[in-house]
Structure formats: C-alpha cells, structure tokens
Write an enzyme that holds these catalytic residues in place. Sequence first.
Site, PDB file in Angstrom:
ATOM      1  N   ASP A 179       0.135   0.761 -37.676  1.00 38.93           N
ATOM      2  CA  ASP A 179      -1.215   1.738 -38.066  1.00 38.93           C
ATOM      3  C   ASP A 179      -1.958   1.228 -38.963  1.00 38.93           C
ATOM      4  O   ASP A 179      -1.889   0.527 -39.953  1.00 38.93           O
ATOM      5  CB  ASP A 179      -0.020   2.945 -38.844  1.00 38.93           C
ATOM      6  CG  ASP A 179      -1.322   3.996 -38.818  1.00 38.93           C
ATOM      7  OD1 ASP A 179      -1.847   4.566 -37.974  1.00 38.93           O
ATOM      8  OD2 ASP A 179      -1.316   4.615 -40.208  1.00 38.93           O
ATOM      9  N   GLU A 181      -3.734  -2.041 -34.956  1.00 34.14           N
ATOM     10  CA  GLU A 181      -4.955  -1.119 -34.914  1.00 34.14           C
ATOM     11  C   GLU A 181      -5.873  -1.497 -35.792  1.00 34.14           C
ATOM     12  O   GLU A 181      -5.999  -1.236 -37.092  1.00 34.14           O
ATOM     13  CB  GLU A 181      -4.391   0.451 -35.287  1.00 34.14           C
ATOM     14  CG  GLU A 181      -5.486   1.418 -35.140  1.00 34.14           C
ATOM     15  CD  GLU A 181      -4.915   2.998 -35.612  1.00 34.14           C
ATOM     16  OE1 GLU A 181      -5.454   3.849 -34.902  1.00 34.14           O
ATOM     17  OE2 GLU A 181      -4.255   2.966 -36.626  1.00 34.14           O
TER      18      GLU A 181
END
Length: 584
Positions: free
Chosen positions: A231, A268
């Site tokens: 993330d 990401e």
Amino acid sequence: FGDDNARQNGEKGVSTSAIDFDAPAFDWEGVTPPGRRPEDLVIYELTPRAFTRDASSGVEESKRGSFLGIAEKAKHLVDAGVTAVELLPVFHFDEMEFQRAKNPRDHMLNVWGYSTMAFFAPMTTYASAGAGPAAASREFKHMVKTLHQHGIEVLLDVVYNHTGEGSSYPFSFRGIDNSTYYMMEDSKHPYKNYTGCGNTFNCNHPVVQNLVLDSLRHWVNEYHVDGFRFDLTSCMCRDQNGTPMVSPPVIRAIAKDPTLARCKLFAEPWDCGGLYQVGSFPNWDRWGEWNGKYRDAIRRFAKGDGGLKKEFAQRISGSSDMYRVNDRKPYHSLNFITAHDGFTLRDLVSYNSKRNHANGENGRDGANDNESWNHGHEGDDGASDAVRATRWRQMKNMHMMLMCSQARSIHWSPYDRVRVGTPMVLMGDEYGHTRGGNNNTYGHDNHLNNFDWNALERTRGEYFRFWSGMAKFRVEHPLLGRADFLRDDDVTWHEDNWDNEESRFIAFTLHDRGSGGKGDLYIAFNSHEFFVDAALPPPPGGTSWCRIADTNLPSPEDFTPEGKAGVGARYNVAPRGALMLMAK
C-alpha cells in the site's frame, strides 16, 4: 505491557499473539504453493470480512466474515476463473479506530484494515466464533492450504507506510523509539504525513527495514503466502526527512531477499504527498506496479471520450512506453479498472458523481476524478431498460478489454515489442455489485461492502457466465498470456489513421504462427454510438473465423468459447460493443 492498571481510561488489552507454544505444528498435508507463472495470474482483490459476512453466503454463522469462510468459497473462485486472491490487510489492525471518541465517523467500523497494529499476527476477529489469535493463525493457514489445493495463490495487501498509532493513539512504536520508527517534523504537528493517516513509517532506517523484512519472511515461511501488494509504496521510497530516494534500501532489500525470491511483488507506486512513480518505480526487475494510467485510459475510451485511440492502444498493449526497460517483463504492469477504493464496475457505468455522505465527511472523501458515466440516468432507481442494458454491455466491454490487454506497441518502430499486463479484478464485479455510488466504503460493515451471494445466483447464467468465461479464456489461450515481448509480426493493427481525434473504433489480430496457440484472434472495440461495418482480414489458410465473444448479443450467444462458425468477410460491430473472433 499486559498491566491493565496502566492503561488509559481503564481500557482492557487484547493479546494479538498468534503463537500457541503448546499446540502441535500445523499439518500442511504435503500441500505446497501452486507456483503459478506470473503471466498466468488473474488476481481477485478480496475484502476478507465482507466476502462471507452476509447471510446469503450460506456459511455457518460462526464462520461468516472469517478466514474459514473464504476457504469454504474456494470453488467459487475457481468457477470465476481467477488464479490468485489479493486479500485486503489481514495483519491485526484497529477495527475500532473510528469509535474511540465522539466524531462524525463514529458509526463506522474499519472494514478494509489499513490501520496495522501487529505486523506478525493475523487479524484476530477473522477467526471463527471469536476464537482468538491462536485460532486466527491456524484458520489462516487452513485457508491458504485450501486455496492452494484449488490452484489459487494468496497475495497479501500489506501496509508498511504507516501504522494504526495515527498521531494521537500510542500502543507500540511511539512508546519504544518514536524518532526511529516514524518520520518526524520539528513542529506542533510532529509526524510527517505522506499517507493521509497521521504518520509515516520510517522504512529506510536500518532498524525499521529489518522489521519489514522479518515480517515479510514470517508470512512466507510460516503462512506460505505467495506474494504481496504494498500500500502507498512510494512512502517506502523516502528517507527519514521525506526526500524521495533513487535507490531506497528497503525496496532493494525486498527485491533481493532470497526468502522472498518466489514471491510476486506489486507496488502501489504513489503516495499522498505527491510522489507519483507509475512507470518509474525503482524495481530491480522484480517489482510490478499498479498501473493507474491503464485504469484511466480504459475508462475514458469505454465511455467514448475523443482523442483516446493512441492512448488506449498503448495501454492495452502493456504500456511499453513505461515498462520497456532493462529486464522488466509484461506482467510487471498490473492492469486494473476497479479496486477497493473507487467505484465498482457497476457504479462506474451508473454514476457521474460519488455519493459519500454516509461516510461522515460531508462528501469530501473519495476521488472526484472517477472517469465514470451514468449513460443518461444517475443511479439505479428509475433507470430505463435500455439504459440498464447498455450498462451491462459496457461492463462486459471493459472486462473483455482487461482480459485481452495485449498487442503491439504504438511507437511504430521495428525495435518496439509488446508487453502484456497482469489483470486484477474486484470482488463483486463478477455479478455487478453496487455501493450506491459510494467510492470510499472503508468503514461500512454492511451491504455496501458485503458480497451478495443471491445477486451472484441471479446473474450466474448470463453476466457471470460471460465474466468468468472470459477470465478462463485468457488463462487458457496462449496468445493472451505471454511471458515476454511479442515480435512485430505476431500482431497486426487494422488501423491507418492513429491521429483521428474522432475515431472510437480499434481492431487488431494476434497471430498464432505455430507457436502452440489455438488459432489467430481478431479483437475489436467500438465506443461509437453507431455500428461499424468492419472488413475482416483473411484468416490463415484452411481456417475460418468463428465468433468467441460479441457483447451485444444475449446470453449465451455473447460468449461461445468453442467458437461459433458462420462469420463472413465483414462484421457489423455494435455500438458500445466488443468482438472477439478465433481462426479455426
């Protein structure tokens, strides 16, 4: 530590230890990770709690929303054609963070899990019947074993960019060594916040780097997971002062670690501080990336925006403008149209604007640039049959675009080659899940997030049949899943006017050329409001074109994997339609 009298406000502690020293070792029964080739992945992003939380799941009540519930639904994942699941955070997290004090969000529960408390323990409440941390560990392993038995790999969405300590709630690192574990400011707001969550983990400090690596190795060795999605990974590319680094030590260490060598790694490649690294993420030829540019181009072309032909072709060809460097491979571009944060596929074709007031933030949260289109009516209520039919067709179109994202680079150079991307789909898109236009449902423990198994059954013979069939076709057909570049003579673009700003039709042929495929594929996408009478190229000698998919046709004619004979020299491609033919 463990002294309830020392806790603030009389709070009781909950142990998150997943180790039971008296329990026998977990029996894997000889089940090993599937070891799928990266080019064979169709990734399914799954919210663990929401997958079986609803009674319609048919799962025993004590197992709903648990790791065991996911294991019970392994057959559905196989039926859907996916080959890997990407679980939203399963490290033990603070699901009650919104309810610790009176605030506009205190009606919500942290369902997505981006608020890590323990990097080595599975989420305790994902154990069945509130059985506790040791049971959560055993049941997580059972889930992994079951999925592996069904040929499905397990990837984890991991959060090392921040912790659940926020900026005002200490429970771990802030009390151990605040300035080592976090990026600090010299002001009344002491924490650098590149995450939007109140703090930023100082991952490139040697101590913190070791923690991150130990955690990853633990999940591979102890729990047999197959890979990770990180993330807001760009946060992990900053030094302790927040300055972006060309060669972040922690990113390199993860890429080079021998224990993680078999794992898939996806970044990401952006953060909330403005660092955007799509196509430029430091990768050591190991890291893949969530391709946000792919998502935006597919959405815009599908809804009929002008001037998108070049961009669309570049993206379905694997974004070689970004990834054709060093020894990077086609699968390093993770292609997606929808994900947990943002509109579902159904909402993408049903809403022009987000509807997030239920989140308690007066509609300020969630993205505003969704590249969505409601097809003439906002939302489901009151939509005409014609609008609904077009929406379902558009959903099929975009799913087919995702499954067919492969073709020649659009640089018109003899040295250019093709990249294929790894497709990722969102849980619930296989039946058309709606969140009522809410594009940021992080805190809703209800129908907004919960998988509706009754809705799945209502679509099983039609939309789900097409959706799952296309996913399986991609995995099974060699021309749609290559590990390396295509040669220039492996594909033909049926296009001679790339600069036509008004053109919204594109077609190409993938050539088998005796490479072990099942036959040439002709693929066309029409985002015009009118039919396009397309002249088909001659099929290879001794073969004829057979229809595999036409999204304008009713089920079961919309998808015939064995091929429907009778295609002539021309094909009238429907408005807002997609077509696939195979030479047989």
